[in-house]
Each structure stands twice: as structure tokens, then as C-alpha cells.
Design an enzyme around this catalytic site. Sequence first.
Site, PDB file in Angstrom:
ATOM      1  N   THR A 108       0.847  -1.195   0.000  1.00 49.69           N
ATOM      2  CA  THR A 108       0.000   0.000   0.000  1.00 49.69           C
ATOM      3  C   THR A 108       0.875   1.234   0.000  1.00 49.69           C
ATOM      4  O   THR A 108       1.790   1.346   0.819  1.00 49.69           O
ATOM      5  CB  THR A 108      -0.981   0.069   1.190  1.00 49.69           C
ATOM      6  OG1 THR A 108      -1.685   1.324   1.147  1.00 49.69           O
ATOM      7  CG2 THR A 108      -0.275  -0.051   2.535  1.00 49.69           C
ATOM      8  N   ASP A 131      -0.214   3.937   0.866  1.00 48.91           N
ATOM      9  CA  ASP A 131      -0.706   4.724   2.005  1.00 48.91           C
ATOM     10  C   ASP A 131       0.104   4.495   3.278  1.00 48.91           C
ATOM     11  O   ASP A 131       0.021   5.290   4.218  1.00 48.91           O
ATOM     12  CB  ASP A 131      -2.174   4.396   2.280  1.00 48.91           C
ATOM     13  CG  ASP A 131      -3.090   4.871   1.163  1.00 48.91           C
ATOM     14  OD1 ASP A 131      -2.873   5.994   0.678  1.00 48.91           O
ATOM     15  OD2 ASP A 131      -4.001   4.123   0.787  1.00 48.91           O
ATOM     16  N   MET A 180      -2.390  11.905  -2.440  1.00 47.46           N
ATOM     17  CA  MET A 180      -3.300  10.871  -1.962  1.00 47.46           C
ATOM     18  C   MET A 180      -3.183  10.653  -0.451  1.00 47.46           C
ATOM     19  O   MET A 180      -2.162  10.951   0.154  1.00 47.46           O
ATOM     20  CB  MET A 180      -3.048   9.553  -2.687  1.00 47.46           C
ATOM     21  CG  MET A 180      -3.581   9.505  -4.104  1.00 47.46           C
ATOM     22  SD  MET A 180      -3.246   7.886  -4.861  1.00 47.46           S
ATOM     23  CE  MET A 180      -4.219   8.023  -6.365  1.00 47.46           C
ATOM     24  N   GLU A 211      -5.351  14.617   0.346  1.00 51.92           N
ATOM     25  CA  GLU A 211      -6.707  14.674  -0.190  1.00 51.92           C
ATOM     26  C   GLU A 211      -7.767  14.469   0.885  1.00 51.92           C
ATOM     27  O   GLU A 211      -8.916  14.858   0.720  1.00 51.92           O
ATOM     28  CB  GLU A 211      -6.894  13.605  -1.268  1.00 51.92           C
ATOM     29  CG  GLU A 211      -6.793  12.183  -0.729  1.00 51.92           C
ATOM     30  CD  GLU A 211      -7.002  11.101  -1.784  1.00 51.92           C
ATOM     31  OE1 GLU A 211      -7.306  11.442  -2.937  1.00 51.92           O
ATOM     32  OE2 GLU A 211      -6.862   9.920  -1.429  1.00 51.92           O
ATOM     33  N   GLN A 215       1.275   9.011  -8.613  1.00 50.08           N
ATOM     34  CA  GLN A 215       1.972   8.645  -7.374  1.00 50.08           C
ATOM     35  C   GLN A 215       2.201   7.150  -7.259  1.00 50.08           C
ATOM     36  O   GLN A 215       3.206   6.713  -6.697  1.00 50.08           O
ATOM     37  CB  GLN A 215       1.143   9.109  -6.164  1.00 50.08           C
ATOM     38  CG  GLN A 215       0.985  10.600  -6.085  1.00 50.08           C
ATOM     39  CD  GLN A 215      -0.239  10.991  -5.269  1.00 50.08           C
ATOM     40  OE1 GLN A 215      -0.153  11.215  -4.083  1.00 50.08           O
ATOM     41  NE2 GLN A 215      -1.392  11.066  -5.920  1.00 50.08           N
ATOM     42  N   ARG A 216       1.279   6.363  -7.758  1.00 55.44           N
ATOM     43  CA  ARG A 216       1.387   4.918  -7.597  1.00 55.44           C
ATOM     44  C   ARG A 216       1.835   4.208  -8.875  1.00 55.44           C
ATOM     45  O   ARG A 216       2.048   3.001  -8.858  1.00 55.44           O
ATOM     46  CB  ARG A 216       0.059   4.337  -7.122  1.00 55.44           C
ATOM     47  CG  ARG A 216      -1.070   4.376  -8.130  1.00 55.44           C
ATOM     48  CD  ARG A 216      -2.380   3.967  -7.487  1.00 55.44           C
ATOM     49  NE  ARG A 216      -3.381   3.597  -8.474  1.00 55.44           N
ATOM     50  CZ  ARG A 216      -4.671   3.431  -8.206  1.00 55.44           C
ATOM     51  NH1 ARG A 216      -5.097   3.616  -6.968  1.00 55.44           N
ATOM     52  NH2 ARG A 216      -5.522   3.070  -9.145  1.00 55.44           N
TER      53      ARG A 216
END
Length: 413
Positions: A143, A145, A189, A245, A299-300
Amino acid sequence: MSQLIGACVIAQSGGPTAVINASACGVIETALKEASITAVYGADHGITGILNDLLYDMGKEDPAEIHLLMNTPSSELGSCRYKMADPEKDDRDYKRILEIFKKYNIRYFFYNGGNDSMDTCSKVSRYMESVGYECRVMGVPKTIDNDLFGTDHCPGYGSAAKYIATSVAEVSRDNRVYPTGSVCVMEIMGRHAGWLAASAALASVCGEGPDLLYLPERVFDKEQFLKDVKAVYEKKNSCLIAVSEGIQYADGSFVSEAKTSATDGFGHAQLGGLAAILSEMVKQELGCKVRGIELSLLQRAGAHLASQTDIDEAYQAGSEAVRHACAGITGKMVGFEREYIDGKYSCKYVLLPLDIVANTEKKVPAEWITEAGNGVTKEFIDYALPLIAGENSRPVENGLPRFANLKKVKAEA
């Protein structure tokens, strides 16, 4: 535990990353060498591929193409966002999975994903145990994140952080190119955890970090935000803002004004448009030139800026999952534990219970956010900097990256 002979299947789920395929490569290459694994399958589009009986025979792929997964972004096997019910309440999907597992004699299941994927992994593991079907289930984390509980960091985060920090540094230079004043808002993100937005601060190491940085861990105050921007602008004649975000007002509503009806398969709000909203706020307040930039999927997908540290760790996470499963371990996720050996960063691989990891978000520690709430501390920089280290030497043809091209031969029982 006695040796378990049978096939394995790997599936990918959730949002892609620049290195998720490196983890798949780690699983596939290691599994193909294991004597106890009779066949290696890849599921089409995550758990739904198993439900739909659409598996690919990885043993029929060119080994060189499999290895190219190391530098291929996105999820090569296809992803999904499919939420499975608790098996105790509705076991229809689980009965179907068991049927497919028996059809192909699948005794090893590797699920490569984030929070929700680990939830699915945990449920499948629990069900297989409840019906007495011996199947070793292992979670392989991913992830951007960086919010998986229990692990120091997650595969995918270092590469996304490197992309973000590099982009911020480049935009910082551009934002100061004209004598006329300019403000730039960069939307990054991160729905509830601000690890990605925080990585923008890494650009400060080369003197190009954002002037202001806002994370979802702190309540967003519009009036204070405008005061912050005005103070920086009046001092520097420019201002670079990095913002997650997922920032929210005190009442819990997203500043991006995302509609709750716009969600993914797990009920998470689909955010976006925040940079434009904040840019308009600043323009009305200062009357200067303002530009909003949304990094979005870049970004990913930025494998060209992937961290070699991230690539290596992602591969090893997949390989460790196979090794431990073949040694008799099940119901675990491979996690990372940070070590420093002779003052240098090192990653130790550990096993975490799936039921602890699933559906728990890890936030940026409060003490790593500045008192003013518009930046991060040196502790965060020290934490994240080793994760973006290393330049990947990816294969290139005709000046463009050479990605894996799998044949995806449908498996036959």
C-alpha cells in the site's frame, strides 16, 4: 508440521503500486523452486478470479518475463475491490473458493494487498480452518498509504514517497521562476492517514520542501490555512503547499466535498478536486496567481522513480511468504521491522497475525506533526528517508521502459 504437497495461487487486490509486481515476482519465482508446490497459479483480478475460476499457469511463462515484473508498475494479474461477508454470516463465496481450491489442489494461498485485502485473507484462512481443509494462507503487504498496522512500513510507500518528494522539489523550482507572485497547491493521496502527503517534506533535504503541509491527522481550519498562506506569500512572494486529499473540517466532512455515494467497493469515499478548491480559496483571499496540481495516479504508477530499497523489500516480502508457508505457517502477513546495523538502516522480516492487521489504519504519530499543524518534524524525515534510497536500473528499449508481458495461459485442472 508435516510437508504439505499441492498447488499455490497468488492474487493481487486493492490499489496498484510501483512495486506490487515485485512482490508477485517474489512469490512466483520462489514458489516455482519449492519442491512441495506442484503448480503456481495467478488469479485474474484478485479474489474474483478465484470465484470465477480464471487462473493463469505461471509455470508456462517465460522466466525472463516473470523477472521483468520487478520493474513493472500496476497489478499485472489484475486487481479488484471485492468485499467478502463474514463466513459465519454468509459462506457462499467461501464454498466457491473451497470448490476451486479442491479442483486445482490449491494448498497455498498468497494475497497481495492492503488493509481490506488482509481482511479477505483473514476470512479465507478462518473458513478453511473451520471446514478442515488444510490450506496455508499468507498475506503479502502492499500500500502506498503506508497505513497497515503492525509493520514499520509497507511495500509501495517508499517509491510513492520518492516520486512525491521529487515532484515537489521540481515544482518548487518552477513556482519561483517568475518575478510575479505565485502560489501552488499540490494534492497528494491519503484518505485518513497522511504518510504520503508527509513525504513531500523529504524535498526539504535538498532545500526544496513545501512551505506548508496539511495532513488528515489534524482538523483543517480554513481561516488559519489562509493566514498561513498569506504570511508565507508576503514574506517570499511565493508559496508551495502540499496537502493530503483526506483533510477534514472539525465536523468530519471532507474539505474536498466528496459525496458519500461515490465510494469504492469497501465504502471508502472517492476523493479528488481538493487542489482546485483550495486554490480558489487562496485566489479569493490573495488575488494572486494560484495553480492547483493533483498528482493522482502518477503517485502509484511512477516505476521510473521507484526506490531500489522498496523494490528489494517488496520482492523479499513475497519470497518470505512462500518460505514460511512451506515451513508450515498460516494465517500471517509478512511485516517489516526496522533495524540499524553499524548505523545503517536494515529491514528485518517478521510475521504478523492477519486478524490484527486487517482493517486497522496506522496514522502519522501526533508527535511527528508540528505544533502549528502545518508541517512535520525531523523525526518523520529520519523515518522516511531510508525508504526512498537507491536508484533502480530498469530495462529500457527504444528509450522507454520494458515492462513484463505475460502470456497468461489459462490453467487447467
